[in-house]
Design an enzyme around this catalytic site. Structure first.
Site, short mmCIF file in Angstrom:
data_model
loop_
_atom_site.label_atom_id
_atom_site.label_comp_id
_atom_site.label_asym_id
_atom_site.label_seq_id
_atom_site.Cartn_x
_atom_site.Cartn_y
_atom_site.Cartn_z
N ASN A 91 -31.54 21.72 -14.50
CA ASN A 91 -31.18 20.50 -13.75
C ASN A 91 -29.72 20.56 -13.26
O ASN A 91 -29.16 19.54 -12.88
CB ASN A 91 -31.38 19.26 -14.64
CG ASN A 91 -31.47 17.99 -13.83
OD1 ASN A 91 -32.13 17.96 -12.79
ND2 ASN A 91 -30.80 16.93 -14.29
N SER A 133 -26.09 8.65 -26.60
CA SER A 133 -26.37 7.61 -25.60
C SER A 133 -26.41 6.24 -26.27
O SER A 133 -26.79 6.11 -27.44
CB SER A 133 -27.74 7.91 -24.98
OG SER A 133 -28.21 6.79 -24.28
N TYR A 182 -37.02 10.47 -25.32
CA TYR A 182 -35.65 10.85 -24.98
C TYR A 182 -34.67 10.16 -25.94
O TYR A 182 -33.83 10.81 -26.57
CB TYR A 182 -35.32 10.46 -23.54
CG TYR A 182 -33.83 10.52 -23.27
CD1 TYR A 182 -33.17 11.73 -23.13
CD2 TYR A 182 -33.06 9.34 -23.21
CE1 TYR A 182 -31.79 11.78 -22.92
CE2 TYR A 182 -31.69 9.39 -23.00
CZ TYR A 182 -31.06 10.61 -22.86
OH TYR A 182 -29.70 10.66 -22.68
N LYS A 196 -32.17 11.69 -29.21
CA LYS A 196 -30.73 11.50 -29.43
C LYS A 196 -30.48 10.96 -30.84
O LYS A 196 -29.56 11.41 -31.54
CB LYS A 196 -30.14 10.54 -28.39
CG LYS A 196 -30.13 11.10 -26.98
CD LYS A 196 -29.15 12.26 -26.83
CE LYS A 196 -29.20 12.90 -25.47
NZ LYS A 196 -28.41 14.12 -25.34
P1 NAD Z 1 -27.66 16.82 -16.34
O1 NAD Z 1 -29.11 17.03 -16.33
O2 NAD Z 1 -26.96 16.68 -15.04
O3 NAD Z 1 -26.94 17.97 -17.16
C1 NAD Z 1 -27.56 18.65 -18.22
C2 NAD Z 1 -27.35 20.14 -17.97
O4 NAD Z 1 -27.94 20.86 -19.06
C3 NAD Z 1 -28.01 20.63 -16.69
O5 NAD Z 1 -27.11 21.38 -15.93
C4 NAD Z 1 -29.18 21.49 -17.18
O6 NAD Z 1 -29.46 22.55 -16.29
C5 NAD Z 1 -28.68 21.94 -18.53
N1 NAD Z 1 -29.75 22.22 -19.51
C6 NAD Z 1 -30.82 21.47 -19.79
N2 NAD Z 1 -31.55 22.05 -20.76
C7 NAD Z 1 -30.91 23.19 -21.11
C8 NAD Z 1 -31.15 24.22 -22.05
N3 NAD Z 1 -32.22 24.19 -22.84
N4 NAD Z 1 -30.27 25.25 -22.14
C9 NAD Z 1 -29.18 25.29 -21.33
N5 NAD Z 1 -28.91 24.35 -20.41
C10 NAD Z 1 -29.75 23.30 -20.31
O7 NAD Z 1 -27.38 15.54 -17.26
P2 NAD Z 1 -26.04 14.72 -17.48
O8 NAD Z 1 -26.23 13.39 -16.86
O9 NAD Z 1 -24.88 15.54 -17.13
O10 NAD Z 1 -26.13 14.52 -19.04
C11 NAD Z 1 -25.48 15.38 -19.96
C12 NAD Z 1 -25.83 14.96 -21.37
O11 NAD Z 1 -25.45 13.60 -21.55
C13 NAD Z 1 -27.32 15.02 -21.70
O12 NAD Z 1 -27.47 15.47 -23.02
C14 NAD Z 1 -27.77 13.59 -21.56
O13 NAD Z 1 -28.89 13.31 -22.35
C15 NAD Z 1 -26.54 12.84 -22.04
N6 NAD Z 1 -26.47 11.48 -21.51
C16 NAD Z 1 -26.52 11.30 -20.16
C17 NAD Z 1 -26.48 10.00 -19.65
C18 NAD Z 1 -26.55 9.78 -18.16
O14 NAD Z 1 -26.84 8.68 -17.73
N7 NAD Z 1 -26.30 10.76 -17.31
C19 NAD Z 1 -26.39 8.91 -20.51
C20 NAD Z 1 -26.32 9.14 -21.89
C21 NAD Z 1 -26.37 10.44 -22.38
C1 UD1 Z 2 -31.46 4.60 -18.50
C2 UD1 Z 2 -32.19 4.93 -19.77
C3 UD1 Z 2 -31.20 5.23 -20.87
C4 UD1 Z 2 -30.22 6.30 -20.43
C5 UD1 Z 2 -29.55 5.82 -19.14
C6 UD1 Z 2 -28.58 6.78 -18.58
C7 UD1 Z 2 -34.27 3.63 -19.58
C8 UD1 Z 2 -35.10 2.57 -20.19
N1 UD1 Z 2 -33.08 3.85 -20.15
O1 UD1 Z 2 -30.70 3.45 -18.73
O2 UD1 Z 2 -31.89 5.67 -22.01
O3 UD1 Z 2 -29.25 6.54 -21.43
O4 UD1 Z 2 -30.56 5.60 -18.15
O5 UD1 Z 2 -29.25 7.93 -18.12
O6 UD1 Z 2 -34.69 4.29 -18.66
N2 UD1 Z 2 -32.88 -0.19 -11.63
C9 UD1 Z 2 -33.51 -0.80 -10.56
N3 UD1 Z 2 -34.04 0.00 -9.60
C10 UD1 Z 2 -33.98 1.36 -9.65
C11 UD1 Z 2 -33.32 1.97 -10.75
C12 UD1 Z 2 -32.79 1.16 -11.72
O7 UD1 Z 2 -33.58 -2.01 -10.48
O8 UD1 Z 2 -34.52 2.04 -8.75
C13 UD1 Z 2 -32.27 -1.06 -12.67
C14 UD1 Z 2 -32.89 -0.85 -14.03
O9 UD1 Z 2 -33.96 -1.75 -14.21
C15 UD1 Z 2 -31.71 -1.15 -14.94
C16 UD1 Z 2 -30.47 -0.79 -14.12
O10 UD1 Z 2 -30.91 -0.69 -12.79
O11 UD1 Z 2 -31.67 -2.52 -15.18
C17 UD1 Z 2 -29.87 0.53 -14.55
O12 UD1 Z 2 -30.91 1.50 -14.56
P1 UD1 Z 2 -30.64 3.04 -14.89
O13 UD1 Z 2 -29.56 3.54 -14.02
O14 UD1 Z 2 -31.96 3.75 -14.85
O15 UD1 Z 2 -30.06 3.02 -16.36
P2 UD1 Z 2 -30.66 2.33 -17.70
O16 UD1 Z 2 -32.02 1.83 -17.49
O17 UD1 Z 2 -29.63 1.39 -18.20
#
Ligand code: NAD
Ligand code: UD1
Length: 337
Positions: free
Chosen positions: A35, A124, A149, A153
């Site tokens: 990704n 998260s 998911y 975590k």
């Molecule tokens: P992302 O998908 O952009 O980045 C994850 C990266 O890990 C990608 O580049 C992917 O190619 C790599 N990857 C996935 N599986 C792998 C594997 N098995 N071996 C090696 N590389 C692998 O996601 P992000 O938004 O940058 O998130 C990073 C971390 O933060 C994740 O663990 C995610 O769960 C956590 N997190 C993200 C959010 C969010 O909203 N973005 C919120 C809370 C926690």
């Molecule tokens: C989601 C995940 C959460 C994760 C986080 C960051 C769920 C239930 N939770 O959070 O576990 O850590 O992303 O990756 O999926 N929304 C709309 N229209 C859209 C998209 C989103 O109305 O097309 C609303 C959603 O209902 C929410 C808010 O926007 O209320 C934020 O959504 P999103 O960005 O997906 O994050 P979370 O749902 O907070």
């Protein structure tokens, strides 16, 4: 000495790699590109003027990890690698437990073999579960969440706590992110979701650029001031600096920090702010609630402020401006280059 960043070619990882380089760290990235994009690494090198050793491979590959620990003197690991799409995790739970739980487990085994005990883990806000009162505070209990998911975590957090209890050499920080948005101010790196975005901010910006005709707002009958859900959006560069500060603050045992602003914003407020700041219109309609969504949550970030010296300096306007610059300059994400 190097910092190993797993998942460093992804969204949060790439911004953190850049922040690490700009604060004088040396970095090696491991990513299987499931990704992420190698183009993000190329652009990090362009912005920073530094080279970033990149290993394409899987964090579950123990032999590969051993080689990396042998080839580079690693002082600490920041572990982003994993899968993160909540809805997809309900359909393919085993893939999520494999990538997120097994990935973290194999990484810890390889770290211990190599004598590296310093780890920052991407967790998260979802681990507080569906019933926690707001704002979320770190000493609230972890709960089962509504998705594989989220549960992956929680399981990794629990595993890391037990690991550190079994061996006091471990120095672990768990960072619980709220809702990461925004991009680097150069507009050269940002979030590049594959396919239709699941998350709100990239969806809004793709509607604004004309890639998607309209936004569906999931529910307008929540018990909030305008009926739409409230979240705590945090600039990805503030998250990145939270990781750099966490490295400095590593000490024996496990320390857990919320990374959020402490301020809740509704979906409608975000749409309106985006329109005001960018001058673009974001057509939307109200649809049914999305399963598993919570009405409102935000962070109590005071522990990270006190103990890491961290604060989220960038407000919602900056989050929107930086998102939009990235989207405008890269209408098709990294693919266009
Ligand atoms: P992302 O998908 O952009 O980045 C994850 C990266 O890990 C990608 O580049 C992917 O190619 C790599 N990857 C996935 N599986 C792998 C594997 N098995 N071996 C090696 N590389 C692998 O996601 P992000 O938004 O940058 O998130 C990073 C971390 O933060 C994740 O663990 C995610 O769960 C956590 N997190 C993200 C959010 C969010 O909203 N973005 C919120 C809370 C926690
Ligand atoms: C989601 C995940 C959460 C994760 C986080 C960051 C769920 C239930 N939770 O959070 O576990 O850590 O992303 O990756 O999926 N929304 C709309 N229209 C859209 C998209 C989103 O109305 O097309 C609303 C959603 O209902 C929410 C808010 O926007 O209320 C934020 O959504 P999103 O960005 O997906 O994050 P979370 O749902 O907070």
């Amino acid at each position: 000495m190097f910092i190993l960043v797993t998942g460093g070619a992804g969204y949060i990882g790439s911004h953190t790699v850049l922040e690490l380089l700009e604060t004088g760290h040396k970095v090696v990235v491991l990513d299987n590109l499931v990704n992420g994009s190698y183009e993000s690494i190329r652009r990090i090198e362009k912005i920073s003027g530094k080279s970033v050793p990149f290993v394409e491979g899987d964090v579950r590959d123990r032999d590969l990890l051993s080689k990396i620990f042998l080839n580079y003197q690693i002082e600490a690991v920041i572990h982003f690698a994993g899968l993160k799409a909540v809805g997809e995790s309900v359909v393919t739970p085993l893939a999520y437990y494999d990538a997120n739980v097994v990935g973290s487990l194999v990484l810890c085994q390889a770290m211990a073999d190599a004598g590296v005990y310093s780890l920052v883990f991407s967790s998260s806000a979802t681990v507080y579960g569906p019933h926690a009162p707001v704002p979320y505070v770190e000493d609230m209990p972890r709960a089962w969440t509504t998705s594989p998911y989220g549960n992956s975590k929680s399981i990794v957090e629990q595993m890391l706590e037990e690991l550190s209890q079994s061996d006091p050499r471990w120095r672990i920080v768990l960072l619980r992110y709220f809702n990461p948005v925004g991009a680097h101010p150069t507009g050269l790196i940002g979030e590049d979701p594959r396919g239709v975005p699941n998350n709100l901010m990239p969806f809004i910006s793709q509607v604004a650029i004309g890639r998607i005709p309209e936004l569906t707002i999931y529910g307008n009958n929540y018990p909030t001031k305008d009926g739409t859900c409230i979240r705590d959006y945090i600039h990805v560069m503030d998250l990145a600096s939270g990781h750099v500060l966490s490295l400095k603050a590593l000490r024996n045992g496990v320390n857990t920090y919320n990374l959020g602003t402490g301020e809740g914003i509704s979906v409608l407020q975000l749409v309106k702010t985006f329109e005001n700041i960018t001058g673009q219109s974001v057509p939307y309609r109200f649809g049914p609630r999305r399963e598993g969504d919570l009405a409102a949550f935000w962070a109590d970030p005071s522990q990270a402020q006190r103990k890491l010296g961290w604060c989220s300096g960038r407000g919602i306007e900056e989050m929107v401006k930086d998102t939009w610059r990235w989207q405008k300059n890269n209408p098709n994400g990294y693919d266009a280059s």
